[in-house]
Motif scaffolding. Structure first.
Motif, PDB file in Angstrom:
ATOM      1  N   ALA A 188       0.681  -1.212   0.020  1.00  0.00           N
ATOM      2  CA  ALA A 188       0.186   0.156  -0.077  1.00  0.00           C
ATOM      3  C   ALA A 188       0.881   1.306   0.010  1.00  0.00           C
ATOM      4  CB  ALA A 188      -0.783  -0.058   1.250  1.00  0.00           C
ATOM      5  N   PHE A 189       1.913   1.143   0.691  1.00  0.00           N
ATOM      6  CA  PHE A 189       2.769   2.351   0.901  1.00  0.00           C
ATOM      7  C   PHE A 189       3.450   2.864  -0.442  1.00  0.00           C
ATOM      8  CE2 PHE A 189       3.059   2.219   5.801  1.00  0.00           C
ATOM      9  CZ  PHE A 189       2.189   3.362   5.752  1.00  0.00           C
ATOM     10  N   THR A 190       3.785   1.551  -1.007  1.00  0.00           N
ATOM     11  CA  THR A 190       4.601   1.682  -2.271  1.00  0.00           C
ATOM     12  C   THR A 190       3.578   2.095  -3.438  1.00  0.00           C
ATOM     13  OG1 THR A 190       5.812  -0.073  -1.512  1.00  0.00           O
ATOM     14  CG2 THR A 190       6.298   0.644  -3.864  1.00  0.00           C
ATOM     15  N   GLN A 191       2.565   1.537  -3.297  1.00  0.00           N
ATOM     16  CA  GLN A 191       1.522   1.979  -4.413  1.00  0.00           C
ATOM     17  C   GLN A 191       0.968   3.321  -4.359  1.00  0.00           C
ATOM     18  OE1 GLN A 191       1.127   0.319  -7.434  1.00  0.00           O
ATOM     19  NE2 GLN A 191       3.042  -0.984  -6.803  1.00  0.00           N
ATOM     20  N   ILE A 192       0.878   3.861  -3.382  1.00  0.00           N
ATOM     21  CA  ILE A 192      -0.083   5.128  -3.177  1.00  0.00           C
ATOM     22  C   ILE A 192       0.863   6.205  -3.329  1.00  0.00           C
ATOM     23  CG2 ILE A 192       0.790   5.673  -0.539  1.00  0.00           C
ATOM     24  CD1 ILE A 192      -2.639   5.816  -1.701  1.00  0.00           C
ATOM     25  N   HIS A 193       2.503   5.752  -3.244  1.00  0.00           N
ATOM     26  CA  HIS A 193       3.262   7.003  -3.884  1.00  0.00           C
ATOM     27  C   HIS A 193       3.571   6.765  -5.276  1.00  0.00           C
ATOM     28  CE1 HIS A 193       4.061   8.803  -0.041  1.00  0.00           C
ATOM     29  NE2 HIS A 193       4.002   7.653   0.346  1.00  0.00           N
ATOM     30  N   PRO A 195       2.334   4.485  -7.974  1.00  0.00           N
ATOM     31  CA  PRO A 195       1.150   3.326  -8.341  1.00  0.00           C
ATOM     32  C   PRO A 195       1.719   2.862  -9.770  1.00  0.00           C
ATOM     33  CG  PRO A 195       0.108   5.384  -8.507  1.00  0.00           C
ATOM     34  CD  PRO A 195       1.588   5.816  -8.161  1.00  0.00           C
ATOM     35  N   ASP A 196       1.342   1.602  -9.979  1.00  0.00           N
ATOM     36  CA  ASP A 196       1.895   0.703 -11.509  1.00  0.00           C
ATOM     37  C   ASP A 196       0.613   1.105 -12.128  1.00  0.00           C
ATOM     38  OD1 ASP A 196       4.189   0.033 -10.455  1.00  0.00           O
ATOM     39  OD2 ASP A 196       3.399  -1.890  -9.707  1.00  0.00           O
ATOM     40  N   SER A 197      -0.603   1.305 -11.699  1.00  0.00           N
ATOM     41  CA  SER A 197      -1.895   1.352 -12.389  1.00  0.00           C
ATOM     42  C   SER A 197      -2.877   2.033 -11.791  1.00  0.00           C
ATOM     43  CB  SER A 197      -2.223  -0.237 -12.850  1.00  0.00           C
ATOM     44  OG  SER A 197      -2.704  -0.619 -11.576  1.00  0.00           O
ATOM     45  N   ALA A 198      -3.925   2.079 -12.228  1.00  0.00           N
ATOM     46  CA  ALA A 198      -5.035   3.008 -11.679  1.00  0.00           C
ATOM     47  C   ALA A 198      -5.523   1.909 -10.719  1.00  0.00           C
ATOM     48  CB  ALA A 198      -6.256   3.269 -12.404  1.00  0.00           C
ATOM     49  N   GLU A 199      -5.581   0.843 -10.707  1.00  0.00           N
ATOM     50  CA  GLU A 199      -6.063  -0.453 -10.004  1.00  0.00           C
ATOM     51  C   GLU A 199      -5.328  -0.479  -8.919  1.00  0.00           C
ATOM     52  OE1 GLU A 199      -5.500  -1.082 -13.314  1.00  0.00           O
ATOM     53  OE2 GLU A 199      -7.647  -0.464 -13.618  1.00  0.00           O
ATOM     54  N   ALA A 200      -3.929  -0.574  -8.979  1.00  0.00           N
ATOM     55  CA  ALA A 200      -2.960  -0.622  -7.817  1.00  0.00           C
ATOM     56  C   ALA A 200      -3.069   0.499  -6.981  1.00  0.00           C
ATOM     57  CB  ALA A 200      -1.599  -0.647  -8.357  1.00  0.00           C
ATOM     58  N   TYR A 201      -3.339   1.705  -7.524  1.00  0.00           N
ATOM     59  CA  TYR A 201      -3.514   3.005  -6.590  1.00  0.00           C
ATOM     60  C   TYR A 201      -4.722   2.838  -5.740  1.00  0.00           C
ATOM     61  CZ  TYR A 201      -5.551   7.383  -5.467  1.00  0.00           C
ATOM     62  OH  TYR A 201      -6.197   8.390  -4.984  1.00  0.00           O
ATOM     63  N   LYS A 202      -5.919   2.143  -6.556  1.00  0.00           N
ATOM     64  CA  LYS A 202      -7.198   1.900  -5.667  1.00  0.00           C
ATOM     65  C   LYS A 202      -7.073   0.958  -4.412  1.00  0.00           C
ATOM     66  CE  LYS A 202     -10.726   3.207  -8.928  1.00  0.00           C
ATOM     67  NZ  LYS A 202     -11.282   2.406 -10.141  1.00  0.00           N
ATOM     68  N   ALA A 203      -6.498   0.008  -4.726  1.00  0.00           N
ATOM     69  CA  ALA A 203      -6.071  -1.060  -3.822  1.00  0.00           C
ATOM     70  C   ALA A 203      -5.224  -0.313  -2.692  1.00  0.00           C
ATOM     71  CB  ALA A 203      -5.830  -2.398  -4.345  1.00  0.00           C
ATOM     72  N   ALA A 204      -4.372   0.260  -3.103  1.00  0.00           N
ATOM     73  CA  ALA A 204      -3.441   1.018  -1.958  1.00  0.00           C
ATOM     74  C   ALA A 204      -4.339   1.807  -1.121  1.00  0.00           C
ATOM     75  CB  ALA A 204      -2.353   1.583  -2.504  1.00  0.00           C
ATOM     76  N   LYS A 205      -5.100   2.739  -1.785  1.00  0.00           N
ATOM     77  CA  LYS A 205      -5.680   3.751  -1.003  1.00  0.00           C
ATOM     78  C   LYS A 205      -6.677   3.069  -0.292  1.00  0.00           C
ATOM     79  CE  LYS A 205      -8.271   7.899  -1.156  1.00  0.00           C
ATOM     80  NZ  LYS A 205      -9.440   8.572  -1.713  1.00  0.00           N
ATOM     81  N   ARG A 206      -7.564   2.035  -0.627  1.00  0.00           N
ATOM     82  CA  ARG A 206      -8.560   1.300   0.165  1.00  0.00           C
ATOM     83  C   ARG A 206      -7.835   0.790   1.505  1.00  0.00           C
ATOM     84  NH1 ARG A 206     -12.547  -2.706   1.153  1.00  0.00           N
ATOM     85  NH2 ARG A 206     -11.515  -4.694   0.810  1.00  0.00           N
ATOM     86  N   ARG A 207      -6.722   0.326   1.251  1.00  0.00           N
ATOM     87  CA  ARG A 207      -5.868  -0.482   2.486  1.00  0.00           C
ATOM     88  C   ARG A 207      -5.644   0.686   3.415  1.00  0.00           C
ATOM     89  NH1 ARG A 207      -2.587  -4.070   5.642  1.00  0.00           N
ATOM     90  NH2 ARG A 207      -2.102  -2.302   7.010  1.00  0.00           N
ATOM     91  N   LEU A 208      -5.183   1.987   3.111  1.00  0.00           N
ATOM     92  CA  LEU A 208      -4.669   2.744   3.806  1.00  0.00           C
ATOM     93  C   LEU A 208      -5.887   3.515   4.545  1.00  0.00           C
ATOM     94  CD1 LEU A 208      -1.875   4.143   1.680  1.00  0.00           C
ATOM     95  CD2 LEU A 208      -1.534   3.029   3.927  1.00  0.00           C
ATOM     96  N   VAL A 209      -7.088   3.789   3.733  1.00  0.00           N
ATOM     97  CA  VAL A 209      -8.221   4.247   4.547  1.00  0.00           C
ATOM     98  C   VAL A 209      -8.575   3.376   5.367  1.00  0.00           C
ATOM     99  CG1 VAL A 209     -10.469   4.718   3.936  1.00  0.00           C
ATOM    100  CG2 VAL A 209      -8.766   5.821   2.556  1.00  0.00           C
TER     101      VAL A 209
END
Ligand SMILES: Nc1ncnc2c1ncn2[C@@H]1O[C@H](COP(=O)(O)OP(=O)(O)OP(=O)(O)O)[C@@H](O)[C@H]1O
Length: 672
Positions: A188-193, A195-209
């Motif tokens: 999550a930390f890696t992908q929020i900063h 992101p490899d893709s829009a999906e990866a970003y969404k998953a990272a954000k969901r996890r951190l939220v």
């Protein structure tokens, strides 16, 4: 690892450390949790012919010539070629970039396209040699401070991520991560900063939220657990109490009865009561507070009732004396009470000669000592916050706590703000109340409205007129209470008109309010000082000037000052400038009389920060989570937290160990 100081990071010296500190970044953890506020999508290189004028994009071009030129000021002009197009890249810091380009080398240029025929131009584009790793991709953009560029920030984030690779521990229980299908914390930390893709970003954000809400909710629930300790002497309910209830001038509503039963169960249970009474405006919460106080006194304990304003404290004090006469010793303690009197009162409180203290939260800030404090009631809790409510609670030896809130809070949010409490809803108005007729009044109808008001006053009724400002201001074109007071004195020369606003001394305000209570004043012009809790049942008309200036919940509160008796009441909302959204807002008020519905709408329109002031509640600011947009996640989180707390209660060793491990993170907020 997360608490490693940022200066351990390559490239961060003393100067940069100080700059980072300015934006609250002190540790690796802070760096990781300072999230991008937006991203630039630079995943693809676009051909010059496909990139339209005005659009942002990344092209590839070969440098043909580099020139330092003088136009209005000195610039660096880089001539480039891309297929059949020729272009110029213009930079405003020629000295610094003089040696940045090699003729014959191809570069990526990222910027805003400006085309004329086959010729193109970009001003201050970002650039890198073709093939440079990390230039293409989804690029994070960070909130910055002068002296630190986005590029540097990106480098710091990469540095921290690589230093912490494999070292960031999971802080959610394993089964939650699995069941809720969350990505790991590291991912999550890696992908929020980056992101490899829009999906990866969404998953990272969901996890951190999820994580953010989870920790907050767990903390609140644990707080509730903490309150849940046996107390020495459970209260009893003497017969005198039931007799007193039966002698009240009115029958309690079903909702009031239910709430009173809940209070009785709490205080006789052997545990400290920790209850929130939520009721819509005018639902009759005060009498429940008095009942609880009476129970405390009957059990030989002292009780304190805190109100958000001196005006309200005074009203409660008068109301209390009206009901109990001289049978219970009561003191009014606000910041207005003279120092000498205050000392005398404090002495009597410490000796236990005074049983009940009513006042503003000034009481809690001062060193009032109780002989035997058994009950703490806070009226309008949302102005105080979790921290304060704990401060007072600590004064007594586990006193019972009761909080009365007239701000209807949607359930999901109330679990966050009051997650540590049991909740009673007073969701019924006393019998005989007629719904308040709410009308929007256009400027041309104002004189009709005055005619209507005149008639009602002749019938013996009273009127509130609320204005957004205290005094006229040249800068703001809004109705001021002082100005409007003069206007109404001319318009209604036969009536007594009063004026109250926040800049007046409390004693002056009190005199006016007293006169209004006694119907010696027919029209009361005020600012929103009368917003909460004022109770004058004979006042049946509420006029709100420049109503577009007020929040919906605030208007609902104002409207709730009328309709408190059996006579038909009215609320007139005036406005000269009404845009589309403000019109929608006013309409929702005209169409709904439920505070809960209105609060939900207000929340959607203005966000929780504005409506409830999260900070005032003593809650940490949420970094990524939004209590509105992430409602679904919040519900999911609440489900898991409940499961964990249930296990905790059953002494599940693993859960206990987990909470122990998390304690550092939990302690970041208020300490127990
Ligand atoms: N069961 C009842 N029947 C009739 N009148 C009642 C009843 N309970 C309370 N009242 C009266 O209704 C009025 C409003 O009550 P109260 O001031 O307690 O409201 P509230 O819930 O505190 O509202 P607000 O949050 O707007 O101040 C008071 O005049 C009170 O005496």
């Amino acid at each position: 690892m997360l608490d490693t100081s940022v200066d351990k990071l390559y490239g961060v010296g003393d100067r940069k450390r100080k700059l980072l500190e300015k934006i609250n970044i002190r540790t690796f953890g802070d760096l990781l949790m300072a999230y991008p506020h937006r991203y630039i999508d630079r995943r693809r290189v676009i051909s010059v012919s496909a990139l339209k004028t005005g659009a942002l994009g990344c092209i590839e071009a070969k440098v043909v010539e580099v020139q330092q030129k003088r136009a209005k000021k000195e610039i660096l002009s880089v001539t480039v070629e891309s297929h059949f197009h020729q272009g110029e890249m213009v930079f405003f810091s020629p000295k610094y970039l003089k040696n940045a380009f090699e003729v014959g080398q191809s570069y990526y240029f990222f910027g805003k396209m400006d085309k004329t025929g086959m010729f193109f131009k970009m001003l201050q584009p970002e650039f890198a040699k073709v093939g440079t790793k990390g230039f293409l991709g989804i690029i994070p953009v960070y909130p910055l401070t002068a002296g630190i560029s986005n590029k540097e920030m990106i480098a710091y984030k990469k540095g921290v991520l690589s230093a912490l690779q494999g070292k960031i521990m999971e802080n959610l229980p394993e089964f939650v991560v699995q069941e809720a299908k969350l990505v790991t914390r590291m991912t999550a930390f890696t992908q929020i900063h980056f992101p490899d893709s829009a999906e990866a970003y969404k998953a990272a954000k969901r996890r951190l939220v999820f994580e953010e809400l989870f920790i907050l909710q767990l903390k609140l629930m644990l707080l509730k657990q903490n309150y849940h300790k046996p107390i020495k002497a459970p209260y009893t309910i003497p017969e005198d109490f039931e007799f007193w209830i039966s002698r009240l001038p009115f029958q309690l509503t079903q909702a009031q009865k239910r709430t009173l039963d809940e209070i009785k169960t709490d205080i006789t249970s052997g545990y400290a009561m920790n209850r929130l009474i939520q009721g819509d405006v005018g639902s009759g919460k005060t009498i429940l507070a008095f009942a609880a106080i009476f129970l405390a006194v009957l059990n030989h304990k002292q009780a304190v009732l805190m109100a958000p304003t001196a005006l309200l404290a005074e009203q409660h004090y008068e109301g209390f004396k009206k009901i109990f006469g001289n049978t219970i010793t009561v003191a009014l303690l606000t910041s207005d009470v003279k120092a000498k009197n205050k000392e005398a009162l404090k002495n009597q409180i410490a000796l236990g000669d005074i049983k009940v203290v009513i006042g503003t939260h000034a009481i809690i800030q001062e060193d009032v000592v109780f002989e035997s404090l058994g009950l703490v009631i806070t009226d309008e809790q949302h102005r105080f916050g979790i921290r304060q409510r704990m401060n007072v609670a600590l004064k007594g030896n586990q006193p019972h706590t009761l909080i009365m809130s007239a701000t209807p809070i949607p359930r999901t949010l109330s679990l966050i703000l009051y997650g540590d409490m049991d909740v009673s809803l007073v969701d019924e108005l006393p019998e005989g109340r007629k719904p308040i007729k709410t009308h929007f009044i256009k400027p041309e109808k104002v004189s009709d409205m005055y005619g209507f008001i005149d008639k009602r006053i002749q019938e013996g009724r009273q009127v509130y007129v609320v204005c957004p400002l205290v005094e006229d201001s040249e800068a703001i074109d809004l109705t001021s209470a002082t100005g409007h007071y003069e206007h109404l004195r001319n318009r209604f020369p036969d009536y007594e008109i009063g004026l109250v606003h926040g800049k007046m001394k409390s004693s002056e305000k009190e005199t006016i309010m007293k006169a209004f209570h006694e119907n010696k004043i027919q029209i009361l012009v005020s600012t929103t000082v009368i917003e909460v809790g004022i109770n004058v049942p004979n006042a049946t008309i509420m006029v709100v000037m420049d109503s577009e200036r007020f929040g919906l919940s605030q208007l609902h509160q104002l409207r709730g000052r009328v309709g408190r008796g059996e006579v038909q009441s009215y609320c007139f909302l005036l406005s000269e400038k009404l845009g589309k959204t403000s019109k929608e807002r006013i309409e929702s008020l005209v169409n709904s009389s439920s505070g809960f519905e209105i609060a939900e709408r207000d929340l959607m329109l203005r966000g929780p920060g504005e409506v409830f002031g999260l900070k005032q509640h003593g809650l940490p600011e949420l970094r990524l989570a939004s209590l509105i947009e992430d409602k679904k996640t919040l519900k999911e989180v609440q489900k898991y937290v409940k499961m964990i707390i249930a296990e905790y209660e059953m002494n599940n060793v693993q859960v206990k160990r987990y909470i122990q491990k998390l304690s550092n993170e939990l302690e970041t907020w208020f300490t127990l």
